[in-house]
Design an enzyme around this catalytic site. Sequence first.
Site, PDB file in Angstrom:
ATOM      1  N   ASP A   1       0.837  -1.209   0.000  1.00 35.70           N
ATOM      2  CA  ASP A   1       0.000   0.000   0.000  1.00 35.70           C
ATOM      3  C   ASP A   1       0.871   1.257   0.000  1.00 35.70           C
ATOM      4  OD1 ASP A   1      -2.184  -1.604   0.060  1.00 35.70           O
ATOM      5  OD2 ASP A   1      -2.816  -1.100   2.099  1.00 35.70           O
TER       6      ASP A   1
ATOM      7  N   ALA B   1       8.124   4.894   7.073  1.00 33.37           N
ATOM      8  CA  ALA B   1       8.023   3.539   6.529  1.00 33.37           C
ATOM      9  C   ALA B   1       6.820   2.847   7.156  1.00 33.37           C
ATOM     10  CB  ALA B   1       9.303   2.767   6.836  1.00 33.37           C
ATOM     11  N   LYS B   2       6.473   1.740   6.556  1.00 30.33           N
ATOM     12  CA  LYS B   2       5.288   0.997   7.023  1.00 30.33           C
ATOM     13  C   LYS B   2       5.393   0.640   8.503  1.00 30.33           C
ATOM     14  CE  LYS B   2       3.220   0.772   3.039  1.00 30.33           C
ATOM     15  NZ  LYS B   2       3.748  -0.071   1.979  1.00 30.33           N
ATOM     16  N   ARG B   3       6.611   0.317   8.952  1.00 30.68           N
ATOM     17  CA  ARG B   3       6.761  -0.132  10.338  1.00 30.68           C
ATOM     18  C   ARG B   3       6.536   0.993  11.353  1.00 30.68           C
ATOM     19  NH1 ARG B   3      11.580  -0.021   7.940  1.00 30.68           N
ATOM     20  NH2 ARG B   3      13.002   1.630   8.600  1.00 30.68           N
TER      21      ARG B   3
END
Length: 306
Positions: free
Chosen positions: A16, A238-240
């Site tokens: 995503d 970032a995603k994390r």
Amino acid sequence: MSTTGFGRFAPSPSGDLHLGNLRTALLAWLFARSTGRGFLLRVEDLDRVRAGSQERQLADLAALGLEWDPPVVRQSERLPLYERAIARLTAAGRTYECFCTRREIQQAVTAPHGPMGAYPGTCRDLTESEREQKRAAGRPAALRLRSDVTDFEITDQLMGSYRGAVDDLVLRRGDGIPAYNLAVVVDDADQHIDQVVRGDDLLPSTPRQAYLATLLDLPIPTYAHVPLVLNPDGQRLAKRDGAVTLHDRIELGETPRQVFTALSASLGYPEATSTSQLLAQFRPENLPHQPWTLDPNGLLQPSAYP
Ligand code: GLU
């Protein structure tokens, strides 16, 4: 306003889009539409594809109110175009096979006058019999550009002039897939894209791409590299980092409109509540030059942004 060319957003469908990607997409749309250009989406799916992610990326862009000119192109459907460009460079003596592994390249000492981190040219001057031997040993060859410069200068609408390294970049990877730097140059020209707006993490690749365009007799687009979104530790978002995708934000109870307003506020337009309002107000010269620092675990309150 008449259409003079196209701008674009070219996501890789590896997952995503996060708020940083969405903000860059919004900027690319704004730069294009505010200059009377068309706006194209290109799915850069030569690498790292995650099933369903391109559909979700397009849906997220639409949910934020971005619209684009059809068709959406996919790089995986355009391989012959890239091969034609490679054939042209090869016919001009501009390519060579490279048998180095990634590890060998990392271990090799960069040529004394070459740019930092540049390919040291190990395979550039192999003899035909040396090449034969390597092929016979079953090493898959990448194809590299035989570059005759070590750097190249480009002009960026936001960053000014920027000179950066050009090395013997990979044109076709060892697995036979065209490399990003080649595909992007071929696609931008083929799609009449004359304005490239993207994250400033790609600025260092731009001199390579512009130089490659000149070798292929293709026009160099105008560039605007926009600051990335950072997490509270100052690293690229970032995603994390937490709730960073539109889907995540909706799960927290925010609407796409609120996310849009927060993105718009981060660009210096806290009052805009729709893409058309934002477009009417947008002035590229007033864009913040600083990255946008975002705490993804807090709510996207527009008042929290400059
Ligand atoms: N596909 C690249 C990315 O998602 C962007 C390439 C470009 O804008 O030139 O990072």
